[in-house]
Write an enzyme that holds these catalytic residues in place. Structure first.
Site, PDB file in Angstrom:
ATOM      1  N   ARG A 104      -9.618   6.045  61.262  1.00 31.68           N
ATOM      2  CA  ARG A 104     -10.394   7.264  61.045  1.00 31.68           C
ATOM      3  C   ARG A 104     -11.455   7.436  62.128  1.00 31.68           C
ATOM      4  NH1 ARG A 104     -11.469   6.807  55.879  1.00 31.68           N
ATOM      5  NH2 ARG A 104      -9.883   8.269  55.178  1.00 31.68           N
ATOM      6  N   ALA A 105     -12.056   6.351  62.587  1.00 24.67           N
ATOM      7  CA  ALA A 105     -13.096   6.451  63.613  1.00 24.67           C
ATOM      8  C   ALA A 105     -12.546   7.076  64.892  1.00 24.67           C
ATOM      9  CB  ALA A 105     -13.682   5.070  63.902  1.00 24.67           C
TER      10      ALA A 105
END
Length: 694
Positions: free
Chosen positions: A275-276
């Site tokens: 997700r980052a």
């Protein structure tokens, strides 16, 4: 309608304003979590953003704000035909901390659904916030199940309402903004990760900026309309820039070199999952569009990392969020490729003219975006000079080390924490949802049914049918449908887990410093604090040494604050055990008045020796009398026996008997050694009760 404080009138807080504006340009970034001390205008800045968002076209009469150009085919108010619609201002919907699940996601009329087979749905806050802003103040105090529902909707873009086989689904796409004060407790790591960006805010330490903050706030409170009129031009200019950036966003491209930098940065900082990487890519793209460029640069990647990674690097609640900027620069330089043309002169006739504090060329503020001109909006003609540097982020205040007085030793470092087995309170409670002790909760396994008090929230279908069945003939039933009345409805009773108040009473006397015992003791308490964090407990800390006891930390949800107090704790002096138990009794008495539904668990960390204090009399007898006060009130307790060496007096065990609890050694506290500790706690209470009855 009340006048909101203008966004462009906010002084300083460059990173916060930039993060909010990037989400206004690209809601796909995933929202903003604003962390900071109280009184730093977090809520003011968030509420002011709503006035900058462009008007939203909607289908007339649709409660779910469908876009007339592409209406939701599954809209509960639909189907809608594509065509011209009406415009309304973008909404900012606030979710109160005490909101119910039905208020958040909406509610179904269960009685009509059973009797008539219709979906009578009342929209909730998620529907109201569709295509606008959903703002959660004090998000860290929101119940976990509400946070799960909220973040699921934010991630998927729609909300499902399920009630006993009857379901409604509607679109729910919004800009999610949460604010919190870390002193009141942290969010769980998996929930932190669901916020796209995070920003730390602190009050400026620059006197001139503080003066300007006060001056503007007083002027706004004296005449809100006149103050807003003074900033109308700046607001309109910034609103136009948001519209232009939104239009440019689809044209922005991410080159392979930039994507490699993003991936390398996330790998270098060992963030979990992917997700980052995705959030960084979207943020860098929004930064380029905000600067009026169609290409993403290394500086965009750097700024995106500073906003998207700090909260994803925490491995425990005791880790401070942050990012090593030197390491970040080294990584970006190592994987630097050919950047696209940065287009140093974007929109020469637009609002980005490099005015004071706007983050344009020459502005070195933290949100300025360097030479790319991708910074924050101008702040007007206030008296703050251009050469005033942006305020540095003040670190979270930590308690000053306590000085070791006569006969005391300086604080020692805690040993490495370890995983502990759960300590729970016996019986069935009704406290706030958590993960420690058994309790009646809104979520959990169904154990029975009851008549609803007020609105029905969780239907027990079998019990409802059973209550209605005997009356069908009298009610004139002729068809296949069941004739249900209000009196037939039954509320499901459920059993789950609650959070407790875990109060630590820690012996810091001279005997605890022998053989470096205090290091092991602090490691054990840190382990229990970590367990309390994971189980959503409140914690408090009482220490005793010398002649008296003190409340080192009043009950709070911030376990990292408790860890900081513990780290600074010196040892030495006599052992006023009775004073420590009496102080703990006072703390619990006050907390029962404040929050009567939250049950306490007292954890006494001591070797059991009582050698003095301010009160006259035999210290051992006084300690026993103080312990019996806790036992008389039914307080669940555990004594962590810190006595070491070949010869042991067993004093901690005797104290546990007086408390009506159980004793456990430091070695037995480890998870693999105390499988029966919860059973021992309960057995200790039962045994104590039988002895008192005899």
């Amino acid at each position: 309608m009340s006048t909101r404080y203008p966004f462009t009138a906010v002084v300083g807080m460059d990173d916060l304003r930039l993060a909010l504006l990037l989400n206004a340009v690209s809601p796909a970034v995933g929202g903003v979590l604003v962390r900071g001390e109280k009184g730093t205008a977090k809520s003011t800045a968030v509420r002011a953003l709503a006035e900058l968002l462009p008007a939203v076209p909607v289908v007339a009469g649709c409660r779910f704000s469908c876009d007339p150009a592409s209406p939701d085919p599954g809209c509960p108010d639909g189907p809608h035909e594509a065509g011209p619609g009406a415009e309304r201002p973008a909404r900012m919907v606030e979710l109160p901390v005490g909101a119910s699940e039905d208020r958040l996601v909406g509610s179904l009329d269960i009685e009509r659904a059973l009797a008539e087979g219709v979906k009578a749905f009342e929209p909730g806050l998620l529907a109201d916030a569709h295509r606008g802003i959903l703002y959660v103040d004090e998000v860290n105090l929101l119940h976990d199940h509400l946070i799960d529902l909220l973040l699921d909707a934010a991630a998927m873009g729609f909300s499902n309402v399920e009630r006993e086989g009857v379901s409604v689904r509607h679109a729910a796409r919004f800009l999610l903004v949460g604010t919190m004060n870390p002193e009141e407790g942290e969010l769980r790591p998996q929930l932190l990760d669901r916020f796209g960006l995070t920003v730390e805010v602190a009050a400026s330490r620059d006197p001139e900026q503080r003066v300007e903050v006060v001056r503007r706030r007083l002027a706004f409170e004296d005449d809100p309309a006149a103050f807003a009129a003074r900033w109308a031009d700046e607001e309109a200019e910034l609103r136009g820039r948001i519209v232009a950036a939104r239009a440019l966003l689809p044209q922005v491209t991410l080159g392979d070199a930039v994507l490699l930098q993003i991936a390398a940065t996330c790998a270098a900082f060992e963030v979990d999952g992917m997700r980052a990487d995705i959030v960084m890519a979207r943020t860098a793209t929004a930064l380029a569009a905000w600067a009026g460029r169609t290409g993403v640069t290394s500086e965009d990647v750097r700024q995106a990392a500073l906003l998207a990674l700090p909260h994803r690097r925490r491995r425990s609640p005791f880790d401070a969020p942050g990012l090593d900027e030197d390491k970040l620069d080294e990584t970006l330089e190592q994987f630097k490729g050919e950047d696209p043309d940065p287009d140093p002169d974007p929109e020469p006739d637009g609002p980005d003219d490099g005015g004071p504090g706007d983050g344009g060329p020459g502005d070195g503020g933290p949100g300025g975006g360097g030479p790319d001109g991708g910074g924050i909006p101008p702040q007007g003609d206030g008296p703050v000079p251009e050469d005033v540097p942006a305020p540095e982020e003040a670190p979270v205040p930590e308690p000053a080390p306590q000085r070791a007085g006569a006969g005391e030793r300086a604080a020692v470092k805690a040993a490495e924490p370890f995983r502990t087995k759960v300590l729970s309170v016996p019986g069935l409670g009704e406290g706030a949802a958590g993960r420690r002790s058994r309790a009646r909760t809104e979520h959990g396994r169904t154990t029975g049914s009851t008549r609803p008090r007020g609105a029905l929230t969780k239907l027990h279908l079998a019990a409802t049918v059973q209550a209605a069945a005997p009356h069908q003939k009298a009610r004139g039933r002729t068809g296949r449908g069941l004739v249900v009345r209000r009196d037939d409805l039954r509320q499901a009773t459920r059993e789950g887990r609650e959070g407790n108040l875990v109060l630590f009473a820690v012996d810091a006397s001279g005997s605890m410093a022998a053989r470096q015992r205090m290091s092991a003791v602090k490691g054990a308490v840190l382990s229990l604090l970590l367990d309390a964090y994971q189980r959503r407990d409140k914690v408090g800390l009482v220490t005793f040494r010398g002649r008296d006891a003190e409340v080192a930390l009043p009950p709070t949800s911030s376990v990292d604050a408790a860890a900081a107090r513990l780290e600074q704790l010196p040892t030495g002096g006599r052992t006023p055990l009775s004073a420590g138990l009496l102080k703990a009794h006072d703390v619990l008495r006050v907390e029962r008045l404040r929050d009567p539904s939250r049950r306490p668990l007292l954890v006494v960390v001591t070797d059991g020796r009582a050698t003095g204090g301010r009160a006259a009399g035999d210290p051992v007898a006084l300690a026993a009398r103080a312990a019996r006060l806790h036992a008389a009130e039914g307080t669940a307790s555990v004594v962590v026996d810190c006595e070491t060496g070949p010869v042991r007096l067993g004093l901690a065990g005797r104290l546990a008997l007086e408390l009506g609890g159980t004793a456990v050694t430091l070695d037995e506290l480890r998870a693999d050694a105390i499988a029966g500790l919860v059973r021992d706690v309960q057995t200790g209470h039962a045994g104590h009760a039988s002895r008192r009855a005899a």
